[in-house]
Write a protein that holds these residues in place. Structure first.
Motif, PDB file in Angstrom:
ATOM      1  N   ASP A  64       0.830  -1.203   0.000  1.00 61.58           N
ATOM      2  CA  ASP A  64       0.000   0.000   0.000  1.00 61.58           C
ATOM      3  C   ASP A  64       0.864   1.253   0.000  1.00 61.58           C
ATOM      4  O   ASP A  64       2.107   1.186  -0.005  1.00 61.58           O
ATOM      5  N   ASP A  65       0.223   2.416  -0.010  1.00 62.98           N
ATOM      6  CA  ASP A  65       0.946   3.685  -0.152  1.00 62.98           C
ATOM      7  C   ASP A  65       1.905   3.948   1.002  1.00 62.98           C
ATOM      8  O   ASP A  65       2.873   4.704   0.843  1.00 62.98           O
ATOM      9  N   GLU A  66       1.642   3.373   2.164  1.00 63.64           N
ATOM     10  CA  GLU A  66       2.500   3.579   3.333  1.00 63.64           C
ATOM     11  C   GLU A  66       3.564   2.504   3.482  1.00 63.64           C
ATOM     12  O   GLU A  66       4.273   2.464   4.484  1.00 63.64           O
ATOM     13  N   GLY A  67       3.675   1.621   2.485  1.00 63.86           N
ATOM     14  CA  GLY A  67       4.717   0.607   2.496  1.00 63.86           C
ATOM     15  C   GLY A  67       4.339  -0.682   3.187  1.00 63.86           C
ATOM     16  O   GLY A  67       5.175  -1.595   3.278  1.00 63.86           O
ATOM     17  N   ALA A  68       3.116  -0.801   3.684  1.00 57.98           N
ATOM     18  CA  ALA A  68       2.691  -2.041   4.325  1.00 57.98           C
ATOM     19  C   ALA A  68       2.519  -3.141   3.280  1.00 57.98           C
ATOM     20  O   ALA A  68       2.062  -2.888   2.162  1.00 57.98           O
ATOM     21  N   VAL A  69       2.860  -4.364   3.656  1.00 56.96           N
ATOM     22  CA  VAL A  69       2.700  -5.523   2.785  1.00 56.96           C
ATOM     23  C   VAL A  69       1.409  -6.241   3.162  1.00 56.96           C
ATOM     24  O   VAL A  69       1.201  -6.625   4.321  1.00 56.96           O
ATOM     25  N   ARG A 112     -12.269 -14.878 -11.237  1.00 55.36           N
ATOM     26  CA  ARG A 112     -13.422 -14.402 -11.994  1.00 55.36           C
ATOM     27  C   ARG A 112     -14.091 -13.168 -11.399  1.00 55.36           C
ATOM     28  O   ARG A 112     -14.874 -12.512 -12.064  1.00 55.36           O
ATOM     29  N   THR A 113     -13.798 -12.856 -10.119  1.00 57.98           N
ATOM     30  CA  THR A 113     -14.586 -11.835  -9.423  1.00 57.98           C
ATOM     31  C   THR A 113     -13.692 -10.797  -8.764  1.00 57.98           C
ATOM     32  O   THR A 113     -12.619 -11.121  -8.242  1.00 57.98           O
ATOM     33  N   VAL A 114     -14.145  -9.535  -8.776  1.00 58.38           N
ATOM     34  CA  VAL A 114     -13.558  -8.483  -7.956  1.00 58.38           C
ATOM     35  C   VAL A 114     -14.627  -8.004  -6.985  1.00 58.38           C
ATOM     36  O   VAL A 114     -15.793  -7.827  -7.357  1.00 58.38           O
ATOM     37  N   ARG A 115     -14.227  -7.822  -5.740  1.00 67.46           N
ATOM     38  CA  ARG A 115     -15.141  -7.267  -4.738  1.00 67.46           C
ATOM     39  C   ARG A 115     -14.484  -6.066  -4.073  1.00 67.46           C
ATOM     40  O   ARG A 115     -13.321  -6.149  -3.641  1.00 67.46           O
ATOM     41  N   ARG A 116     -15.219  -4.971  -4.001  1.00 68.32           N
ATOM     42  CA  ARG A 116     -14.748  -3.780  -3.289  1.00 68.32           C
ATOM     43  C   ARG A 116     -15.448  -3.713  -1.935  1.00 68.32           C
ATOM     44  O   ARG A 116     -16.680  -3.762  -1.854  1.00 68.32           O
ATOM     45  N   ILE A 117     -14.629  -3.596  -0.879  1.00 63.63           N
ATOM     46  CA  ILE A 117     -15.153  -3.479   0.482  1.00 63.63           C
ATOM     47  C   ILE A 117     -14.635  -2.177   1.065  1.00 63.63           C
ATOM     48  O   ILE A 117     -13.419  -1.998   1.235  1.00 63.63           O
ATOM     49  N   ASP A 118     -15.504  -1.236   1.365  1.00 65.64           N
ATOM     50  CA  ASP A 118     -15.126   0.054   1.937  1.00 65.64           C
ATOM     51  C   ASP A 118     -15.100  -0.026   3.465  1.00 65.64           C
ATOM     52  O   ASP A 118     -15.693  -0.914   4.080  1.00 65.64           O
ATOM     53  N   GLY A 119     -14.385   0.944   4.072  1.00 65.93           N
ATOM     54  CA  GLY A 119     -14.287   1.000   5.523  1.00 65.93           C
ATOM     55  C   GLY A 119     -13.506  -0.152   6.116  1.00 65.93           C
ATOM     56  O   GLY A 119     -13.768  -0.578   7.240  1.00 65.93           O
ATOM     57  N   TRP A 120     -12.502  -0.622   5.395  1.00 62.47           N
ATOM     58  CA  TRP A 120     -11.797  -1.831   5.829  1.00 62.47           C
ATOM     59  C   TRP A 120     -11.013  -1.629   7.121  1.00 62.47           C
ATOM     60  O   TRP A 120     -11.045  -2.463   8.021  1.00 62.47           O
ATOM     61  N   LEU A 121     -10.320  -0.505   7.257  1.00 60.02           N
ATOM     62  CA  LEU A 121      -9.504  -0.272   8.444  1.00 60.02           C
ATOM     63  C   LEU A 121     -10.155   0.666   9.446  1.00 60.02           C
ATOM     64  O   LEU A 121      -9.995   0.498  10.661  1.00 60.02           O
ATOM     65  N   ASN A 122     -10.868   1.667   8.964  1.00 64.09           N
ATOM     66  CA  ASN A 122     -11.274   2.761   9.846  1.00 64.09           C
ATOM     67  C   ASN A 122     -12.776   2.909  10.043  1.00 64.09           C
ATOM     68  O   ASN A 122     -13.226   3.883  10.646  1.00 64.09           O
ATOM     69  N   ARG A 153      -5.773 -12.266  -5.572  1.00 60.86           N
ATOM     70  CA  ARG A 153      -5.098 -10.972  -5.553  1.00 60.86           C
ATOM     71  C   ARG A 153      -5.770 -10.114  -4.492  1.00 60.86           C
ATOM     72  O   ARG A 153      -6.951 -10.311  -4.152  1.00 60.86           O
ATOM     73  N   VAL A 154      -5.031  -9.122  -4.001  1.00 60.85           N
ATOM     74  CA  VAL A 154      -5.558  -8.193  -3.014  1.00 60.85           C
ATOM     75  C   VAL A 154      -4.937  -6.824  -3.271  1.00 60.85           C
ATOM     76  O   VAL A 154      -3.748  -6.734  -3.608  1.00 60.85           O
ATOM     77  N   ILE A 155      -5.712  -5.760  -3.157  1.00 58.71           N
ATOM     78  CA  ILE A 155      -5.219  -4.390  -3.270  1.00 58.71           C
ATOM     79  C   ILE A 155      -5.911  -3.553  -2.201  1.00 58.71           C
ATOM     80  O   ILE A 155      -7.143  -3.578  -2.095  1.00 58.71           O
ATOM     81  N   TYR A 156      -5.107  -2.813  -1.438  1.00 61.99           N
ATOM     82  CA  TYR A 156      -5.686  -1.882  -0.468  1.00 61.99           C
ATOM     83  C   TYR A 156      -5.463  -0.461  -0.957  1.00 61.99           C
ATOM     84  O   TYR A 156      -4.336  -0.073  -1.295  1.00 61.99           O
ATOM     85  N   ASP A 204     -10.042   3.970   1.852  1.00 57.17           N
ATOM     86  CA  ASP A 204     -10.086   2.898   2.856  1.00 57.17           C
ATOM     87  C   ASP A 204     -10.832   1.686   2.295  1.00 57.17           C
ATOM     88  O   ASP A 204     -11.712   1.112   2.940  1.00 57.17           O
ATOM     89  N   SER A 205     -10.438   1.296   1.072  1.00 57.12           N
ATOM     90  CA  SER A 205     -11.118   0.200   0.381  1.00 57.12           C
ATOM     91  C   SER A 205     -10.164  -0.965   0.163  1.00 57.12           C
ATOM     92  O   SER A 205      -8.999  -0.774  -0.218  1.00 57.12           O
ATOM     93  N   LEU A 206     -10.670  -2.159   0.388  1.00 59.26           N
ATOM     94  CA  LEU A 206      -9.941  -3.376   0.066  1.00 59.26           C
ATOM     95  C   LEU A 206     -10.602  -4.022  -1.140  1.00 59.26           C
ATOM     96  O   LEU A 206     -11.824  -4.224  -1.167  1.00 59.26           O
ATOM     97  N   TYR A 207      -9.780  -4.323  -2.143  1.00 57.40           N
ATOM     98  CA  TYR A 207     -10.263  -5.014  -3.331  1.00 57.40           C
ATOM     99  C   TYR A 207      -9.771  -6.456  -3.272  1.00 57.40           C
ATOM    100  O   TYR A 207      -8.557  -6.707  -3.216  1.00 57.40           O
ATOM    101  N   LEU A 208     -10.692  -7.386  -3.268  1.00 61.26           N
ATOM    102  CA  LEU A 208     -10.370  -8.810  -3.280  1.00 61.26           C
ATOM    103  C   LEU A 208     -10.695  -9.383  -4.646  1.00 61.26           C
ATOM    104  O   LEU A 208     -11.747  -9.074  -5.233  1.00 61.26           O
TER     105      LEU A 208
END
Length: 545
Positions: free
Chosen positions: A340-345, A419-429, A390-393, A398-402
């Protein structure tokens, strides 16, 4: 040009021999017209050849334990010379045979026995050739990193040493200059005395290749290079798209230019193969993520089979040689990784069907990044996911894409996105809320038994999700664009006339890196193995109003 690795030898005006795996090939061509080359014949060899040499009616095939002499008229063997550790050979204008074997350069007598006469003062010779004046060229890939010229008419005598002594380590280590040579693989001259130098870390596509031509005064005439194979480059987030890091390189992009060939300049080579001959970057391609953390650059590198990241850092502020300073590599097959943008893996397919975050926690006194693996944050997969690939934060929302397969969806191949992408908002905060689930594009007929095949790569930038396909559809290697707001299809990117409309597979699990510039333009880097490069797409979305 005379190069041990490429082993291309001009025998006479219209004949060229090229070494291949277990064979060599013969071509005819008209000098000055590359397109005139025509295949003539091929000859199977009893073992893997490591080089070729030719002059007049003589052809020398170099094997690791002997030389094989052949006639150029019918390519038939005429003699065999035992020689342990052979690497290269060269025939002088007078017909003398010189060889590079077991770390030394010697002349072989006409009676086919090695003479005691040898080239003195060499540290690590890698290739030999004769120039247009009949002098012996020796590539020394030792500490001096130079092309040495010897007069061998009598006792060998050093005439010139071409290149900055120390090569890449001269001046500011890693910064590219024309005469800072490195990883020397071969050198030769043309009839006018122009010098050609080939450089590369290994004799494979992953080892990089740089070829430079110098005039008789030593000035650079031109340079060509390939520094990618199963690689995806990464943007420096502090440079608004103007600086790109590869596995072994740093490029400056002049984004004011619109002609593709005028955009890119090679600034630095970041690998010191002398001090770190076991650096994995010599042998293996990878995708690169760049982060600037507490004033220091950190490169995250992940390979063709996923598995986690190796970390490389630099001597700041101006150093350009990268060194490995750690890794996160769990056991087993894993594909879902993100920085992520802050360098977290982020690790999306962690043990026990979990998602994990390794937060960056500063630098150690020795300059290694700290990730506090004993203080992991762990979340379970959504219960309806069969497999996360795959995963993208995205911190800004504050969205996690699975990405992966929901229960009931067929798993079509190993390593692909799913086959699927899911967006989940409010993942951390905040309160976790599913924004949407969307079906991803596929290669319709590229999977097993002609079925659909899931995408290979994904990345998020600005308002869009970029989705890279494994293979071409109807001759076009697509990278599709979806809206991050709702997952709907927006459009597609594909190779244009600048590259002949062609591109190879997206073969890495992370073959795409996207960036939204401050002016609203999108830059998308895409792996392109077929021709050993990355493609850079530049896109400005049409206004919504």
């Amino acid at each position: 040009m005379k190069s041990r690795d490429d082993a291309v030898r001009k025998v006479e005006e219209l004949r060229v021999f090229v070494r291949g795996r277990g064979r060599f090939l013969c071509f005819r061509w008209t000098p000055g017209d590359v397109e005139s080359a025509r295949f003539v014949d091929e000859v199977d060899l009893p073992a893997e050849a490591v080089g070729l040499a030719a002059r007049g009616d003589r052809l020398v095939v170099v094997f690791a334990d002997h030389l094989e002499l052949r006639a150029t008229s019918d390519l038939a063997p005429t003699a065999r010379i035992p020689l342990i550790g052979a690497l290269d050979a060269a025939i002088s204008p007078k017909g003398d045979l010189w060889v590079l074997a077991a770390g030394s350069v010697h002349r072989v007598a006409r009676r086919e026995k090695k003479e005691e006469q040898a080239i003195p003062g060499l540290e690590k010779p890698t290739a030999i050739a004769f120039d247009n004046e009949g002098r012996l060229l020796v590539c020394d890939d030792g500490r001096r990193q130079q092309v040495l010229t010897f007069d061998v008419a009598a006792a060998p005598r050093l005439v010139t040493a071409f290149g900055a002594e120390g090569g890449l380590l001269a001046g500011i280590p890693g910064v590219v200059r024309p005469t800072k040579l490195f990883a020397l693989r071969g050198a030769g001259t043309d009839a006018a005395g122009n010098l050609y130098v080939a450089m590369g870390y290994a004799g494979t596509p992953s080892g990089n290749c740089v070829i430079r031509s110098f005039d008789v005064r030593g000035a650079l005439r031109w340079q060509v290079f390939s520094t990618a194979f199963v690689d995806t480059f990464g943007f420096d987030p502090s440079a608004d798209g103007a600086v790109v890091y590869g596995r072994t390189t740093v490029f400056d992009l002049d984004l004011s230019q619109t002609k593709p060939s005028a955009t890119t300049a090679l600034r630095a080579l970041t690998l010191d193969h002398l001090r770190h001959p076991d650096d994995d970057r010599i042998k293996y391609g990878c995708s690169v993520v760049v982060r600037r953390l507490e004033g220091k650059r950190l490169l995250y590198m992940i390979g063709q089979y996923g598995g986690g990241y190796r970390f490389y850092s630099f001597d700041e502020p101006a150093g350009m040689i990268a060194r490995q300073v750690g890794q996160i590599h769990p056991e087993g097959e894993t594909w879902a990784w993100d920085v992520d943008d802050e360098g977290a893996v982020w690790h999306g397919d962690a043990p026990n069907r979990t998602i994990r975050r390794h937060r960056f926690r500063g630098w150690s006194p020795s300059g290694a990044p700290q990730f506090g693996v004993d203080k992991l944050e762990i979340w379970p997969w959504p219960t309806d996911f069969e497999l996360v690939r795959r995963v993208i934060y995205e911190k800004s929302t504050d969205s996690l894409y699975l990405f992966g397969y929901l229960k009931g969806q067929a798993i079509d191949s190993w390593g692909v996105v799913g086959r699927t992408v899911r967006r989940i908002d409010g993942w951390l905060n905040g309160r976790k809320t599913v924004r949407y689930s969307a079906v991803l594009p596929t290669n319709p007929h590229s999977g097993d038994k002609g079925g659909p095949l899931s995408p290979q790569g994904v990345d998020v930038a600005g308002d869009y999700l970029f989705v890279g396909m494994v293979k071409a559809d109807e001759g076009v290697q697509y990278t599709h664009v979806l809206s991050l707001a709702d997952g709907r299809y927006v459009g597609s990117l594909g190779p244009g006339p600048e590259v002949g409309g062609n591109a190879g597979w997206q073969d890495m699990p992370y073959p795409i890196q996207a960036l939204k510039r401050k002016n609203g333009e999108y830059l998308v880097l895409v792996e392109e193995d077929w021709r050993g490069k990355n493609l850079l797409y530049r896109w400005r979305p049409e206004p919504a109003w």
